[in-house]
Design an enzyme around this catalytic site. Structure first.
Site, mmCIF file in Angstrom:
data_model
loop_
_atom_site.group_PDB
_atom_site.id
_atom_site.type_symbol
_atom_site.label_atom_id
_atom_site.label_comp_id
_atom_site.label_asym_id
_atom_site.label_seq_id
_atom_site.Cartn_x
_atom_site.Cartn_y
_atom_site.Cartn_z
ATOM 1 C CB SER A 695 -0.938 0.011 1.219
ATOM 2 O OG SER A 695 -0.192 -0.031 2.411
ATOM 3 C CE LYS A 738 -2.932 1.331 5.337
ATOM 4 N NZ LYS A 738 -2.662 0.848 3.970
#
Length: 812
Positions: A695, A738
């Site tokens: 990611s 996140k």
């Protein structure tokens, strides 16, 4: 039978006819279940009227009669077709009439005869018979056969107790082979067809040969029976010997005073067994082990093993259960009082109670898995669920176990064997329906001693755990009524087969407002109570709590926040112990007095836009975290250096990002030759921490593109997403964590994959209002937002070249 009783019969009765007369007409006596042989004395019972008349006629005439065996003993009135064709010419000896009817007679055979036909049928049968003389020719082979038969007959007499010993003595004194065969055939326990076969064999040599085969077969059977009887007798003798020795031991123990304690212990166990409510299979096993224990001396090594095993069987709960609370409103209030937020987990428990009300015992207990960062309340929520439901709470820590026997136990053959942790916890709970909290299931290891996670497959499978197998118990145990809750920080370390058996409920990190509410509602009251400050009017302001959250803790949960509050309480308690006045209010300005200098800056970023530095967002076991990526260029030959303990997947992401930058370099004013003349060093700070995952792709592209183009990267922009070679941004996991990490770090704009838009519902409203969340499909969109278009380096080079030109003009 005396084999020399033939002297009792009048053998002169056979002298009335000449041996040359071959055919005779005599009365017929049909017999059942026996065969009369020549020269042999045979007792018979006569009960039929026709047979009695034939017997009386024979005695009146010459005491001679023809004795023939029936083919079928059931026939009451046999005809000539119901009889064998070969019989025996016999003389009637003794005759005794019985009170209940019928007559016992003693007949002695004389010679084989063949029945030619029936001459009279009424009132008694008479038949015409032909005498069958025997021709005997003595030779060596016949003598050898006779001796062999005699030897086998001796063995049969020795092995068969039903044969009289004088039978062999009589056989030794018979020299005629045919007579010997008839004598042995009449004594041996052959069936009627076998005896009739020997009777019908006229040739003495052939008859003796057939008899030898029959004796050999009978001898095999007798030897096998003897072996079996010998083994049985040995076992019986051994058992009698052991019983005798035990009785002696019991008397000795009684004299020594040891017997009373053992008997009292056995009686106590027997009383517990009678009063216990055990399943049939378990009761049978316990009774068997108790019987073994009762016959063992106290000093036997197995006494302690059996005693411990019986204690486990009797003390385990097999049917005892607690009643679940069915008041949904009460359970909801109890969960809200103990925990803030965690709406999904609470909703799942209330759904379980509602279904339990409708379905009753038909519903299987759920197997939940709470997954989330440390300190988010997973274990404490399990305890609250147990209290709300009214169930016993049992916690088992699975972190770091490597031995399968920790779950399934050891077999009783091992010294010090014990059941596994599950059965031990069931005994501690005392009921069959406790709430099991299996903590840290993602930290189970595996080595040469087995895989504990594989042993958990049976316990955590509703289709199998109704008969859980523990190696120590060796009996199926029902775990279907146990409410299993497991906890984990991450899912990827849990085996897929085990993960598939559990219903996963994710615990996200808390935002600042949630931490404030948890501190006010739970943490501060608990710490004041633990430090004895309930009577002290200590007030920690909201600004102070925010300062603790932002400057002294950096976590997804609230564990460190509680520690810092506890440290403040300790400082206050010490002041009181020293006789000083306790502070009434803890403000943000006074935090440094109690907690020292701040460990984290409120604004974690430097606040400056830089070249080659991009801010990524990572998802770790502690929740979300910001992850800057730094890229430096040096003169070289195009080599790539990676530092920061990057995993294989992240290294591949760097390769993909570099390929994308090289393919699209001209768009951002970068010449292709630069890549061949520059070495690239990509570093992710905090190098002691391993990092992996795809990611960070967009972050790698942004940092590398910034380094080569000279564009600065905005310091208040964070990004996440996997990048393909074509620049597509793929979705990521841990979206909420996140985004919360970016918000906590003071980020203003977050670039996330467009395919993660569905996860926006999990992000709190306040965070959505304060963050500019941009959904992107292509990395070009990220570069457009993150990069500042001006090129300071090129302006410097242009200014430098202009100055050089001016100097050259001045020199001219």
């Amino acid at each position: 039978m005396d084999f020399f009783e033939s002297d009792l019969l009048n053998m002169d009765d056979f002298d009335d006819f000449d041996d040359e007369i071959t055919e005779l007409e005599l009365p017929l006596l049909a017999i059942r279940d026996t065969v009369v042989f020549p020269r042999m004395l045979t007792p018979l019972f006569v009960g039929r009227d026709r047979s009695l008349l034939a017997l009386e006629a024979a005695i009146t005439e010459s005491s001679q009669i023809v004795v023939v065996t029936q083919k079928d003993a059931i026939v009451e009135e046999p005809g000539l077709d119901d009889l064998y064709s070969i019989g025996t010419l016999a003389v009637v000896g003794r005759m005794l009439r019985m009170p209940e009817g019928g007559t016992n007679i003693l007949v002695q055979g004389y010679q084989r005869v063949e029945v030619l036909g029936l001459t009279q049928d009424d009132p008694y049968p008479r038949v015409l018979v032909r005498r069958l003389p025997e021709a005997v020719e003595q030779n060596a082979s016949l003598e050898a056969l006779r001796r062999a038969v005699l030897t086998m007959f001796e063995k049969c007499v020795h092995l068969n107790r039903n044969l009289p010993e004088d039978a062999y003595v009589a056989a030794m004194n018979i020299d005629d082979p045919g007579w010997l065969a008839d004598m042995i055939a009449s004594v041996m326990e052959f069936d009627v067809p076998q005896r009739q076969q020997l009777l019908e064999t006229v040739d003495p040599s052939e008859r003796l040969q057939r008899l030898s085969v029959m004796l050999a077969q009978e001898l095999d059977v007798l030897e096998l029976e003897t072996q079996i009887q010998t083994k049985v007798q040995e076992e019986v003798d051994k058992g009698q010997r052991e019983y005798f020795l035990r009785e002696q031991m019991r008397i000795i123990q009684g004299e020594l005073g040891e017997l009373d304690s053992q008997l009292a212990e056995i009686n106590e166990l027997r009383e517990k067994l009678e009063n216990s409510n055990l399943p049939d299979e378990v009761r049978a096993k316990a009774e068997k082990e108790l019987s073994r224990l009762s016959i063992m001396p106290p000093a036997a090594p197995e006494v302690g093993i059996i005693r411990t095993y019986l204690d486990w069987l009797l003390e385990l709960p097999w049917t005892e259960a607690t009643e679940d609370s069915t008041d949904i409103q009460q359970v909801a209030r109890a969960l809200d009082e103990n925990h803030y937020g965690i709406a999904r987990a609470k909703e799942r428990i209330l759904e379980y109670i509602a279904v339990r009300q409708r379905a009753g015992d038909k519903m299987r207990s759920p197997i939940l898995c709470f997954v989330g960062p440390p300190g988010t309340g997973k274990t404490s929520l399990g305890r609250s669920i147990a209290e709300a439901l009214g169930r016993k709470f049992i916690r088992i820590s699975l972190g770091g176990i490597h031995d399968e026997a920790e779950i399934r136990g050891h077999r009783r053959t091992y010294i010090g064997a014990m059941p596994g942790r599950i059965i031990q916890s069931m005994r501690r709970a005392g009921v069959v329906n406790p709430l099991f909290m299996l903590d840290e299931i993602d930290k189970i290891g595996a080595d040469f001693r087995g895989d504990p996670s594989a042993a958990l497959l049976e316990a955590l499978d509703p289709e199998q755990n109704n008969s859980f197998s523990d190696h120590y118990l060796e009996l199926p145990y029902d775990l279907s009524k146990v409410f299993f809750i497991t906890t984990a920080n991450v899912l990827y370390t849990i085996p897929s087969a085990l993960r598939d058996r559990m219903e996963v409920i994710e615990f996200s990190g808390y935002i600042e407002e949630e931490k404030l509410a948890i501190a006010r509602q739970f943490l501060i009251p608990r710490q004041l109570e633990q430090h004895g400050l309930e009577q002290v009017n200590l007030n920690i302001t909201d600004s102070a709590l925010k300062g603790i959250i932002r400057e002294y803790t950096y976590e997804a949960g609230v564990r460190n926040l509680e520690r810092e509050i506890g440290q403040i309480c300790r400082k206050v308690t010490r002041r009181l112990a020293e006789g000083k006045a306790a502070p009434q209010v803890i403000t943000r300005q006074s935090l440094h007095k109690y907690l020292g200098p701040p460990r984290f800056s409120e604004q974690l970023l430097d606040g400056q836009d830089e070249v080659g530095v991009a801010i990524g967002i990572a998802y770790t076991e502690a929740g979300g975290d910001v992850m800057p990526v730094e890229v430096a260029l040096m003169p070289g030959k195009g080599q790539l250096t990676l530092t920061g303990q990057l995993g294989e997947v992240m290294q591949e992401s760097v390769q993909a990002a570099l390929s994308y930058v090289r393919a699209n370099a001209e768009t951002y004013g970068v010449k292709p030759s630069v890549f061949e003349n520059s070495d690239i060093h990509l570093h992710v700070p905090e190098g002691a921490i391993p990092k992996d995952g795809p990611s960070a792709g967009v972050t790698m592209v942004t940092a590398i593109m910034s380094a080569f183009s000279g564009y600065k990267v905005r310091h208040d922009v964070a990004m996440t997403g996997e990048v393909t070679l074509r620049g597509k941004v793929l979705p990521i996991g841990g979206f909420k964590e996140k985004v919360l990490a970016a918000h906590r770090a003071g980020i203003k704009t977050v670039c996330v994959p467009a395919r993660n838009k569905k996860d926006l519902v999990d992000v709190p409203r306040k965070v959505q209002r304060e963050l500019n969340i941009v959904f992107v499909d292509n990395v070009a969109q990220v570069l457009e937002i993150a990069l500042i278009p001006e090129k300071p380096k090129r302006r410097k080079r242009a200014a430098a070249s202009k100055d050089n030109g001016q100097r050259q003009n001045e020199d001219k």
